[in-house]
Enzyme design. Structure first.
Site, PDB file in Angstrom:
ATOM      1  N   HIS A 212       1.953   4.396  -2.963  1.00  0.00           N
ATOM      2  CA  HIS A 212       2.107   5.846  -2.806  1.00  0.00           C
ATOM      3  C   HIS A 212       3.489   6.293  -3.286  1.00  0.00           C
ATOM      4  CE1 HIS A 212      -1.555   6.909  -0.734  1.00  0.00           C
ATOM      5  NE2 HIS A 212      -1.340   6.089   0.284  1.00  0.00           N
TER       6      HIS A 212
ATOM      7  N   HIS B  93       0.830  -1.203   0.000  1.00  0.00           N
ATOM      8  CA  HIS B  93       0.000   0.000   0.000  1.00  0.00           C
ATOM      9  C   HIS B  93       0.870   1.261   0.000  1.00  0.00           C
ATOM     10  CE1 HIS B  93      -3.652   2.360   1.190  1.00  0.00           C
ATOM     11  NE2 HIS B  93      -2.721   3.157   1.709  1.00  0.00           N
ATOM     12  N   GLU B  94       1.776   1.340   0.967  1.00  0.00           N
ATOM     13  CA  GLU B  94       2.640   2.520   1.041  1.00  0.00           C
ATOM     14  C   GLU B  94       3.604   2.560  -0.141  1.00  0.00           C
ATOM     15  OE1 GLU B  94       1.671   4.657   3.023  1.00  0.00           O
ATOM     16  OE2 GLU B  94       0.440   3.412   4.341  1.00  0.00           O
TER      17      GLU B  94
END
Length: 505
Positions: free
Chosen positions: A273, A269-270
């Site tokens: 980003h 997820h990160e």
């Protein structure tokens, strides 16, 4: 007298670069606070963050900045600027107009308050002590209410906050798309809850040593293309991504020894980003456009890599063997099909970041409704635990046993990020809509995922989304890539198809 546009632009760009340097220093200190700085140094550090943030704020709202903007926005001068330069000027003007309304001292107080509150939140979350944290959160809400008055109320007070994270977004629009999504997903959740078969997930909660989890997380980040020469991975209470500059996009994760997949999906997820931030065009570096265009578009990328890639069957057909090698005692007797169904099991859970794709959006709707109540209806902070627990019981049929896993579970409010949560659900919608177009244009998508060949997928995202940074608005991006405005139907279709297949509905 005609102005020297090149000279004015160069001076303006130098001022933007100086502001960027202050912001980088602040980001580095904030990252340090979240990743292991000594607790006793937190309050002095918060003061330093407040001081440097205020210096950047002074520059953003200075007469010098106002003068450059006035000159560059004159018709003759503006026409001489490139399209990118025009976008930079317009964005800087919007920030100037918004920020200049806030008194400098009040801004400094707010930055110090939130920097300190984020640190204290970790302790109050750990102990489940909402009463102890309540005074800090009350001050944050009061400050934001005051800022809304300075900025000017849009259709509602909460609309003003929504616009900070997703330009042009309104309560009316969020209510509409959330309502459409809820109407499509609730029947699927109900059908699954009434279904006799429940995937076995117990094996996911054996003990999985942290050291091995870290190795797998780093390996998967490398596989999807995270550039370790332009970032690093650390551990924090709540996973996050922060960008210091164009060559330094850092992420954190959180390892739980009796939950093997939490850190893996947090890392993906990160990492999503960070892939966005690492691939913004160098042309936009050290300008207001050198970042993701909105939190909704940003979340579309984190949720894409976490879910549409990381929770897909082709992904684990390629990488499950690697996971088994790191955890042979725990997983060698677990077939791939069982593992795949377990990581996609639908279960009403207390923790947002550990929830499945289907019920995740209900967690966001709960937070959205509470935030509206705070800013539009005057809900007191003291009432948050009661309202939170009532909504979790109503939407998910469960009540938190303590506030640590309830109203205190997310870091966002301690940082003043009200209006941010809807971005997560919007990100899911954007992600599904982008993916629908991507799969049409890249017919070998699933084959590439099954081979661990993410380069063509990443290049598509760079070309369509990442390289533009903030130079295109969310609506320009979604319509430019998919040919239509945001449409929740694509997410509903994706989730229905996926979960009906897993559960044989």
């Amino acid at each position: 007298m005609a102005i020297n546009v090149i000279a004015v632009w160069d001076s303006f760009a130098a001022l933007l670069s100086k502001i960027s340097s202050y912001q980088e220093a602040v980001a580095l200190m904030a990252w340090d606070l979240r990743t292991g700085a000594p607790r006793k140094g937190a309050a002095p550090r918060s003061e330093t963050i407040g001081l440097l943030s205020t210096e950047a704020f002074k520059l953003q709202t200075s007469a010098e900045m106002g003068g450059y903007l006035s000159q560059l926005l004159e018709d003759d001068a503006f026409k001489q600027l490139s399209d990118t330069q025009q976008r930079i000027v317009k964005d800087a003007k919007e920030e100037y107009d918004r920020s200049v309304k806030i008194p400098e001292e009040k801004y400094k107080e707010y930055v110090e308050l939130t920097a300190n509150s984020e640190t204290l939140w970790e302790d109050f979350k750990e102990s489940g002590d909402f009463v102890g944290f309540e005074p800090y959160l009350t001050k944050i809400v009061a400050k934001l209410q005051e800022f809304i008055d300075y900025w000017g109320v849009k259709d509602t007070r909460y609309d003003t906050l929504l616009n900070m994270y997703e330009p042009g977004l309104t309560v009316e629009k969020v209510d509409q798309v959330f309502g459409q999504l809820r109407d499509r997903l609730v029947p699927v959740v109900t059908a699954i809850s009434e279904h006799g078969h429940k995937p076995d997930t117990e094996f996911l909660h054996n003990i999985f040593p942290k050291e091995q989890q870290e190795k797998v997380s780093l390996f998967l980040l490398e596989q999807i293309g995270y550039d370790f020469e332009a970032g690093r991975v650390d551990e924090s209470m709540h996973p996050f991504q922060t960008t210091l500059n164009q060559g330094d996009a850092r992420i954190t994760t959180h390892y739980i020894e009796d939950d093997v997949v939490d850190a893996l999906f947090s890392s993906l997820h990160e990492g999503g980003h960070a892939l966005y931030e690492q691939n913004v065009s160098d042309e936009l570096a050290r300008t207001p456009l050198g970042q993701g265009t909105s939190m909704g578009i940003h979340e579309s990328q984190s949720r894409f890599w976490e879910n549409m890639i990381g929770r897909s069957r082709p992904f684990w057909e390629r990488y499950y063997g690697d996971l088994q090698k790191h955890f042979p005692e725990q997983l060698n007797e677990v077939p791939l099909d069982q593992f795949f169904k377990a990581i996609n099991a639908v279960k009403n859970s207390l923790i947002r970041i550990q929830s499945d794709e289907l019920t995740y959006n209900l967690h966001i709707i709960i937070r959205y409704e509470i935030e509206k109540m705070i800013f539009n209806e005057g809900l007191p902070v003291s009432e948050l635990p009661r309202v939170w627990n009532e909504k979790y019981q109503a939407y998910l049929g469960i009540t938190p046993p303590n506030d640590g896993v309830g109203v205190l579970q997310d870091v966002h409010w301690s940082a003043g990020l009200f209006g941010y949560f809807p971005s997560y659900a919007l990100g899911n919608m954007y992600s599904a809509q982008f993916a629908n177009t991507m799969m049409k244009e890249l017919p070998e998508f699933e084959k590439w995922v099954g081979e661990g060949n993410f380069a063509p997928i990443r290049e598509w995202l760079i070309d369509k989304i990442y390289k533009y940074g903030k130079s295109r608005t969310p609506s320009e991006l979604i319509e430019g890539v998919t040919g239509e405005p945001l449409n929740p139907t694509y997410l509903a279709d994706y989730l229905e198809q996926k979960y009906k297949g897993i559960y044989g509905l």
